[in-house]
Design a protein around this motif. Sequence first.
Motif, PDB file in Angstrom:
ATOM      1  N   ARG A  96       0.965  -1.079  -0.117  1.00 22.56           N
ATOM      2  CA  ARG A  96       0.046  -0.203  -0.252  1.00 22.56           C
ATOM      3  C   ARG A  96       1.105   0.957   0.057  1.00 22.56           C
ATOM      4  N   ALA A  97       1.564   1.311   0.751  1.00 20.26           N
ATOM      5  CA  ALA A  97       2.920   2.947   0.680  1.00 20.26           C
ATOM      6  C   ALA A  97       3.854   2.632  -0.342  1.00 20.26           C
ATOM      7  N   ALA A  98       4.194   1.660  -0.910  1.00 16.84           N
ATOM      8  CA  ALA A  98       4.448   1.575  -2.476  1.00 16.84           C
ATOM      9  C   ALA A  98       3.052   2.400  -3.350  1.00 16.84           C
ATOM     10  N   LEU A  99       2.178   2.046  -4.030  1.00 18.00           N
ATOM     11  CA  LEU A  99       1.039   2.667  -4.291  1.00 18.00           C
ATOM     12  C   LEU A  99       0.376   3.702  -3.657  1.00 18.00           C
ATOM     13  N   GLU A 100       0.885   4.506  -3.568  1.00 17.38           N
ATOM     14  CA  GLU A 100       0.767   5.628  -3.022  1.00 17.38           C
ATOM     15  C   GLU A 100       1.619   6.438  -2.719  1.00 17.38           C
ATOM     16  N   ALA A 101       2.210   5.941  -2.676  1.00 18.78           N
ATOM     17  CA  ALA A 101       4.022   6.720  -3.141  1.00 18.78           C
ATOM     18  C   ALA A 101       3.742   7.187  -4.420  1.00 18.78           C
ATOM     19  N   ARG A 102       3.721   5.915  -4.961  1.00 18.70           N
ATOM     20  CA  ARG A 102       3.335   6.485  -6.922  1.00 18.70           C
ATOM     21  C   ARG A 102       2.433   7.347  -7.583  1.00 18.70           C
ATOM     22  N   LYS A 103       3.148   8.343  -8.392  1.00 20.37           N
ATOM     23  CA  LYS A 103       2.529   9.653  -8.660  1.00 20.37           C
ATOM     24  C   LYS A 103       1.724   9.621  -9.997  1.00 20.37           C
ATOM     25  N   LYS A 104       2.455   8.846 -10.635  1.00 23.14           N
ATOM     26  CA  LYS A 104       1.586   8.321 -12.229  1.00 23.14           C
ATOM     27  C   LYS A 104       1.471   7.244 -12.251  1.00 23.14           C
ATOM     28  N   HIS A 105       0.907   6.838 -13.465  1.00 19.92           N
ATOM     29  CA  HIS A 105       0.139   5.456 -13.786  1.00 19.92           C
ATOM     30  C   HIS A 105       0.101   4.480 -12.122  1.00 19.92           C
ATOM     31  N   LYS A 106      -0.003   4.852 -11.557  1.00 21.50           N
ATOM     32  CA  LYS A 106      -0.664   3.959 -10.737  1.00 21.50           C
ATOM     33  C   LYS A 106      -1.408   2.479 -10.731  1.00 21.50           C
ATOM     34  N   PRO A 107      -0.807   1.369 -10.878  1.00 19.68           N
ATOM     35  CA  PRO A 107      -1.497  -0.120 -10.423  1.00 19.68           C
ATOM     36  C   PRO A 107      -2.511   0.364  -9.879  1.00 19.68           C
ATOM     37  N   GLU A 108      -3.265  -0.914 -10.072  1.00 20.22           N
ATOM     38  CA  GLU A 108      -4.801  -0.715  -9.643  1.00 20.22           C
ATOM     39  C   GLU A 108      -5.167  -1.475  -7.879  1.00 20.22           C
ATOM     40  N   ASN A 109      -3.637  -2.134  -7.897  1.00 17.34           N
ATOM     41  CA  ASN A 109      -4.005  -2.847  -6.256  1.00 17.34           C
ATOM     42  C   ASN A 109      -2.054  -3.209  -5.777  1.00 17.34           C
ATOM     43  N   SER A 110      -1.645  -3.357  -4.550  1.00 18.10           N
ATOM     44  CA  SER A 110      -0.235  -4.135  -4.396  1.00 18.10           C
ATOM     45  C   SER A 110      -0.774  -5.791  -3.798  1.00 18.10           C
ATOM     46  N   ALA A 111       0.714  -6.300  -4.321  1.00 17.63           N
ATOM     47  CA  ALA A 111       0.739  -7.399  -4.282  1.00 17.63           C
ATOM     48  C   ALA A 111       0.154  -7.805  -2.231  1.00 17.63           C
ATOM     49  N   LEU A 112       0.550  -7.193  -1.432  1.00 21.80           N
ATOM     50  CA  LEU A 112      -0.211  -7.211  -0.666  1.00 21.80           C
ATOM     51  C   LEU A 112      -1.288  -6.873   0.440  1.00 21.80           C
ATOM     52  N   ASP A 113      -1.362  -6.058  -0.309  1.00 20.48           N
ATOM     53  CA  ASP A 113      -3.283  -5.885  -0.257  1.00 20.48           C
ATOM     54  C   ASP A 113      -3.843  -6.313  -0.784  1.00 20.48           C
ATOM     55  N   MET A 114      -3.385  -7.482  -1.856  1.00 23.85           N
ATOM     56  CA  MET A 114      -4.398  -8.525  -2.116  1.00 23.85           C
ATOM     57  C   MET A 114      -4.508  -9.384  -1.332  1.00 23.85           C
ATOM     58  N   ALA A 115      -2.959  -9.796  -1.264  1.00 29.18           N
ATOM     59  CA  ALA A 115      -3.521 -11.498  -0.438  1.00 29.18           C
ATOM     60  C   ALA A 115      -3.744 -10.903   0.624  1.00 29.18           C
ATOM     61  N   LYS A 116      -3.606  -9.679   1.243  1.00 29.52           N
ATOM     62  CA  LYS A 116      -4.497  -9.553   2.483  1.00 29.52           C
ATOM     63  C   LYS A 116      -6.128 -10.120   2.655  1.00 29.52           C
ATOM     64  N   GLU A 117      -6.494  -9.463   1.323  1.00 31.69           N
ATOM     65  CA  GLU A 117      -7.960  -9.480   0.918  1.00 31.69           C
ATOM     66  C   GLU A 117      -8.639 -10.844   0.876  1.00 31.69           C
ATOM     67  N   MET A 118      -7.418 -11.907  -0.105  1.00 34.22           N
ATOM     68  CA  MET A 118      -7.369 -13.144   0.179  1.00 34.22           C
ATOM     69  C   MET A 118      -7.448 -14.497   0.810  1.00 34.22           C
ATOM     70  N   GLY A 119      -7.334 -13.770   2.023  1.00 40.67           N
ATOM     71  CA  GLY A 119      -6.026 -14.120   3.393  1.00 40.67           C
ATOM     72  C   GLY A 119      -5.258 -15.021   3.312  1.00 40.67           C
ATOM     73  N   ILE A 120      -4.057 -14.771   2.696  1.00 43.76           N
ATOM     74  CA  ILE A 120      -3.730 -16.096   2.216  1.00 43.76           C
ATOM     75  C   ILE A 120      -2.123 -14.810   2.461  1.00 43.76           C
ATOM     76  N   GLU A 121      -1.019 -15.512   2.663  1.00 42.99           N
ATOM     77  CA  GLU A 121       0.231 -14.370   2.857  1.00 42.99           C
ATOM     78  C   GLU A 121       1.338 -15.211   1.126  1.00 42.99           C
ATOM     79  N   LEU A 122       2.343 -13.932   1.120  1.00 43.31           N
ATOM     80  CA  LEU A 122       2.532 -13.783   0.641  1.00 43.31           C
ATOM     81  C   LEU A 122       4.047 -15.032   0.358  1.00 43.31           C
ATOM     82  N   LEU A 123       4.939 -15.830  -1.002  1.00 47.35           N
ATOM     83  CA  LEU A 123       5.562 -16.798  -0.304  1.00 47.35           C
ATOM     84  C   LEU A 123       7.140 -16.032   0.312  1.00 47.35           C
TER      85      LEU A 123
END
Length: 189
Positions: A96-123
């Motif tokens: 999330r911090a990287a997503l918010e810091a990005r000024k242009k061409h932001k991606p739709e989501n972040s890996a950690l946010d998606m993983a949390k929403e899914m209830g999983i952990e990154l490897l």
Amino acid sequence: MTLENRNTLSAQEQEELLQTLKNRFEKNNDRHQGMEWNTIQAKLESQPKKLHSLYEMERTEGEPDVVGYDKDRDEYLFVDCSKESPKGRRKVCYDRAALEARKKHKPENSALDMAKEMGIELLTEEQYRNLQQLGTFDAKTSSWIQTPADIRKLGGALFCDFRFGHVFVYHNGADSYYGVRGFRGSLSV
């Protein structure tokens, strides 16, 4: 990318998911020798939130499968076993911090946010290396992995891929994202 916001599956979704997982389990016995599907299914059926997490892993094309068992905790480890980084989880920055810091061409989501929403952990790096012992994964893509706090504090994040017969661990700015970089998840059941 918006993930579904419910925590339980319909009876039909549960039945279809369990059948898919069972078929994959039976087709890939080398990943989980000595384990019995009926025991795993019983654990899954008693944990609807974990089933929902597996549903999300499957929906985003991760092809989750059992790759380990922790006897002390009596837990089975599911990991994304798709040949390439899951298609439904690519083009994301690290957190999330990287997503918010990005000024242009932001991606739709972040890996950690998606993983949390899914209830999983990154490897972790260790889990990623262990996965590569079971086959060849990420030969054309790459996957974000859990990043140590000291690296992340300096703006970086780690990712891995498999090239030239070896696992490579790289760094990039946490705000970077690419069409061929996603993330693999794990879930203990």
